[in-house]
Design a protein around this motif. Structure first.
Motif, PDB file in Angstrom:
ATOM      1  N   ALA A 189       0.825  -1.207   0.000  1.00 18.23           N
ATOM      2  CA  ALA A 189       0.000   0.000   0.000  1.00 18.23           C
ATOM      3  C   ALA A 189       0.859   1.257   0.000  1.00 18.23           C
ATOM      4  CB  ALA A 189      -0.928  -0.009   1.213  1.00 18.23           C
ATOM      5  N   LEU A 190       1.917   1.251   0.783  1.00 17.16           N
ATOM      6  CA  LEU A 190       2.815   2.404   0.831  1.00 17.16           C
ATOM      7  C   LEU A 190       3.427   2.659  -0.542  1.00 17.16           C
ATOM      8  CD1 LEU A 190       4.315   4.569   2.434  1.00 17.16           C
ATOM      9  CD2 LEU A 190       6.024   2.836   3.027  1.00 17.16           C
ATOM     10  N   ARG A 191       3.847   1.590  -1.213  1.00 21.19           N
ATOM     11  CA  ARG A 191       4.432   1.739  -2.552  1.00 21.19           C
ATOM     12  C   ARG A 191       3.399   2.296  -3.533  1.00 21.19           C
ATOM     13  NH1 ARG A 191       6.835  -3.088  -3.081  1.00 21.19           N
ATOM     14  NH2 ARG A 191       5.009  -4.112  -3.982  1.00 21.19           N
ATOM     15  N   SER A 192       2.151   1.851  -3.425  1.00 17.63           N
ATOM     16  CA  SER A 192       1.113   2.349  -4.320  1.00 17.63           C
ATOM     17  C   SER A 192       0.934   3.856  -4.149  1.00 17.63           C
ATOM     18  CB  SER A 192      -0.210   1.620  -4.048  1.00 17.63           C
ATOM     19  OG  SER A 192      -1.210   2.002  -4.969  1.00 17.63           O
ATOM     20  N   HIS A 193       0.863   4.327  -2.898  1.00 20.46           N
ATOM     21  CA  HIS A 193       0.725   5.763  -2.650  1.00 20.46           C
ATOM     22  C   HIS A 193       1.949   6.529  -3.134  1.00 20.46           C
ATOM     23  CE1 HIS A 193      -3.038   6.496  -0.498  1.00 20.46           C
ATOM     24  NE2 HIS A 193      -2.904   5.278   0.013  1.00 20.46           N
ATOM     25  N   ALA A 237      -8.082   0.427   6.614  1.00 21.38           N
ATOM     26  CA  ALA A 237      -8.484   1.540   5.758  1.00 21.38           C
ATOM     27  C   ALA A 237      -7.320   2.062   4.938  1.00 21.38           C
ATOM     28  CB  ALA A 237      -9.054   2.669   6.618  1.00 21.38           C
ATOM     29  N   ALA A 238      -6.098   1.826   5.388  1.00 18.44           N
ATOM     30  CA  ALA A 238      -4.920   2.341   4.685  1.00 18.44           C
ATOM     31  C   ALA A 238      -4.395   1.404   3.612  1.00 18.44           C
ATOM     32  CB  ALA A 238      -3.809   2.652   5.676  1.00 18.44           C
ATOM     33  N   ASN A 239      -4.589   0.088   3.769  1.00 17.34           N
ATOM     34  CA  ASN A 239      -4.100  -0.836   2.740  1.00 17.34           C
ATOM     35  C   ASN A 239      -5.239  -1.399   1.890  1.00 17.34           C
ATOM     36  OD1 ASN A 239      -5.170  -3.101   4.163  1.00 17.34           O
ATOM     37  ND2 ASN A 239      -3.244  -3.413   5.264  1.00 17.34           N
ATOM     38  N   SER A 240      -6.380  -0.695   1.913  1.00 17.03           N
ATOM     39  CA  SER A 240      -7.522  -1.029   1.072  1.00 17.03           C
ATOM     40  C   SER A 240      -7.882   0.190   0.227  1.00 17.03           C
ATOM     41  CB  SER A 240      -8.727  -1.427   1.933  1.00 17.03           C
ATOM     42  OG  SER A 240      -8.400  -2.476   2.829  1.00 17.03           O
ATOM     43  N   CYS A 241      -8.668  -0.041  -0.811  1.00 17.82           N
ATOM     44  CA  CYS A 241      -9.081   1.064  -1.687  1.00 17.82           C
ATOM     45  C   CYS A 241     -10.158   1.908  -1.029  1.00 17.82           C
ATOM     46  CB  CYS A 241      -9.609   0.503  -3.009  1.00 17.82           C
ATOM     47  SG  CYS A 241     -11.185  -0.379  -2.812  1.00 17.82           S
ATOM     48  N   ALA A 242     -10.441   3.049  -1.632  1.00 18.09           N
ATOM     49  CA  ALA A 242     -11.555   3.893  -1.194  1.00 18.09           C
ATOM     50  C   ALA A 242     -12.718   3.732  -2.156  1.00 18.09           C
ATOM     51  CB  ALA A 242     -11.117   5.358  -1.154  1.00 18.09           C
ATOM     52  N   ALA A 252      -5.375   1.245  -7.234  1.00 14.16           N
ATOM     53  CA  ALA A 252      -6.616   1.636  -6.573  1.00 14.16           C
ATOM     54  C   ALA A 252      -6.450   1.939  -5.088  1.00 14.16           C
ATOM     55  CB  ALA A 252      -7.673   0.544  -6.763  1.00 14.16           C
ATOM     56  N   VAL A 253      -5.456   1.334  -4.432  1.00 13.31           N
ATOM     57  CA  VAL A 253      -5.216   1.684  -3.032  1.00 13.31           C
ATOM     58  C   VAL A 253      -4.937   3.178  -2.911  1.00 13.31           C
ATOM     59  CG1 VAL A 253      -3.545   1.449  -1.155  1.00 13.31           C
ATOM     60  CG2 VAL A 253      -4.488  -0.592  -2.229  1.00 13.31           C
ATOM     61  N   ALA A 254      -4.201   3.716  -3.881  1.00 10.51           N
ATOM     62  CA  ALA A 254      -3.842   5.132  -3.852  1.00 10.51           C
ATOM     63  C   ALA A 254      -4.843   6.013  -4.592  1.00 10.51           C
ATOM     64  CB  ALA A 254      -2.454   5.329  -4.454  1.00 10.51           C
ATOM     65  N   LEU A 255      -5.358   5.531  -5.716  1.00 10.28           N
ATOM     66  CA  LEU A 255      -6.206   6.370  -6.572  1.00 10.28           C
ATOM     67  C   LEU A 255      -7.686   6.253  -6.262  1.00 10.28           C
ATOM     68  CD1 LEU A 255      -4.403   5.698  -9.979  1.00 10.28           C
ATOM     69  CD2 LEU A 255      -4.335   7.806  -8.639  1.00 10.28           C
ATOM     70  N   GLY A 256      -8.114   5.101  -5.756  1.00 16.11           N
ATOM     71  CA  GLY A 256      -9.529   4.872  -5.506  1.00 16.11           C
ATOM     72  C   GLY A 256     -10.107   3.851  -6.465  1.00 16.11           C
ATOM     73  N   HIS A 257     -11.320   3.402  -6.165  1.00 17.20           N
ATOM     74  CA  HIS A 257     -11.950   2.289  -6.876  1.00 17.20           C
ATOM     75  C   HIS A 257     -13.395   2.650  -7.238  1.00 17.20           C
ATOM     76  CE1 HIS A 257     -13.219  -1.573  -8.113  1.00 17.20           C
ATOM     77  NE2 HIS A 257     -13.138  -2.250  -6.983  1.00 17.20           N
ATOM     78  N   PRO A 258     -13.604   3.367  -8.363  1.00 12.43           N
ATOM     79  CA  PRO A 258     -14.968   3.621  -8.842  1.00 12.43           C
ATOM     80  C   PRO A 258     -15.484   2.363  -9.540  1.00 12.43           C
ATOM     81  CG  PRO A 258     -13.377   4.663 -10.308  1.00 12.43           C
ATOM     82  CD  PRO A 258     -12.589   4.028  -9.203  1.00 12.43           C
TER      83      PRO A 258
END
Length: 377
Positions: A168-172, A228-233, A322-328
């Motif tokens: 997740a950290l790498r994704s952000h 909440a931090a290593n999952s998508c929004a 998606a962890v960093a950008l989000g998941h529509p």
């Protein structure tokens, strides 16, 4: 058999549910993207159809409404696809199948989702009983919530909390770097919001550290590893591509992403996060990807899929996922193709790419693509 090729690809910025895109309905998000994609390629033939994925929209054939709103003309039909989170990629592979079948030469395909404006729903009871989602599977077969299923998959695959947090950290970090370097700019379609133009993804967060991620508590099960931090929004956004036949691409002399292979799969709905694994294995039999774009719904579930398909996690989502950008939901599969188009076609960073994701009900879609140079290259 003619080969389908993506020759243009765009998306909106991605906003958190209730965030920067909260005023836009699903068709209002999709329409400007459809117009932008259509305008990106001068001389392209008329669009035969618009195929869009959508999960939680209002019904009423969102693709048709978006096509009309985009000004594509009354003669362009519209088909809305629901394969849950894989809907956007399924819409694109369906358009590719229609080109292979000879039904048309040019399709606009992708997905759109406005979690912010999704209608409230209720079961037919007395009084009506509200619910947040429809069943993914019959209850007797197992119909867990996404986070609960992600924890199960990660536990059974032996994916540690520490590894999930590192992913997740790498994704952000990658998304923040890509945003700062302007690598998203060419694919984004700015939207005119009530508070001004919306031209950047909302979610990527600078300043995350491993220590900070480690402080987040389990979000879905008491002893789980998804947070909440290593999952998508939950997110709002839309994405679309222009898919044409290979003969059209040659006539236009433009580069693109040619579909090599695609597959759809199903697994145990209780382990829905693994839905993409059989589809990934099938398409990987046709080539090895330089770039992998996978929807990171949950870090643990994503890592379980990558391990099962024997793909290195470092190759996934080179500009963040998606962890960093989000998941529509309905758009995410199409966002993968837009991102791959930017990497392979706009930037020339590789020749072969994989797009894949898992979806509710134990479903998965995967597609393997290759970069086709334009005339004179």
């Amino acid at each position: 058999m003619t080969r389908p090729v993506v020759i243009a690809a765009r998306r909106t910025p991605i906003g958190n549910a209730g965030g920067i895109l909260r005023a836009f309905t699903a068709d209002e998000l999709a329409a400007p993207v459809l117009r932008a994609v259509r305008a990106d390629v001068a001389g392209a033939p008329p669009v035969d159809d618009v195929i869009l994925g959508n999960v939680f929209g209002p019904g009423g054939n969102t693709a048709r409404v978006a096509a009309l709103r985009a000004g594509l003309g009354e003669g362009v039909p519209g088909l809305t696809v629901d394969r849950q989170c894989a809907s956007g990629l399924a819409a694109i592979t369906l358009a590719c199948s229609m080109i292979r079948a000879g039904e048309g030469r040019a399709y606009l395909a992708g997905g759109t989702e406005s979690a912010s404006t999704a209608p409230h729903r209720a079961f037919r009871s007395d009084p009506p009983t509200p619910y947040t989602r429809a069943p993914f599977a019959p209850a007797e077969l197992g119909d867990p919530e996404m986070g609960e299923a992600a924890d199960l998959v990660a536990r059974e695959a032996g994916i540690s909390r520490e590894r999930q947090d590192r992913f997740a950290l790498r994704s952000h970090e990658r998304a923040v770097a890509a945003q700062a370097a302007g690598r998203f700019d060419a694919e984004l379609v700015p939207l005119a919001g009530t508070a001004g133009a919306v031209s950047r993804d909302q979610r990527p967060r600078a300043g995350f550290t491993a220590a900070r991620l480690a402080r987040f508590r389990p979000a879905f099960t008491p002893d789980g590893t998804a947070t909440a931090a290593n999952s998508c929004a939950v997110s709002d956004g839309a994405a679309a591509v222009l898919v044409v036949s290979e003969d059209v691409r040659r006539e236009l002399g433009v580069p693109g992403l040619r579909l090599v292979a695609s597959a759809t799969s199903g697994v145990d709905p209780r382990r829905l996060g693994l839905g993409a694994v059989p589809a990934m294995r099938e398409v990987l039999g046709h080539g090895h990807p330089d770039v992998v774009e996978f929807t990171e719904a949950f870090a643990g579930q994503t890592l379980a899929c990558l391990d099962a398909a024997d793909l290195p996690e470092e190759a996934v989502s080179p500009d963040g996922g998606a962890v960093a950008l989000g998941h529509p939901w309905g758009a995410s599969g199409a966002v993968l193709v837009v991102r791959l188009f930017s990497r392979l076609v706009r930037e020339g960073a590789g020749r072969v790419g994989l797009t894949a994701l898992s979806a509710g009900g134990g479903l998965g879609v995967a597609a393997l693509w290759e970069h086709v140079p334009g005339a004179g290259r």
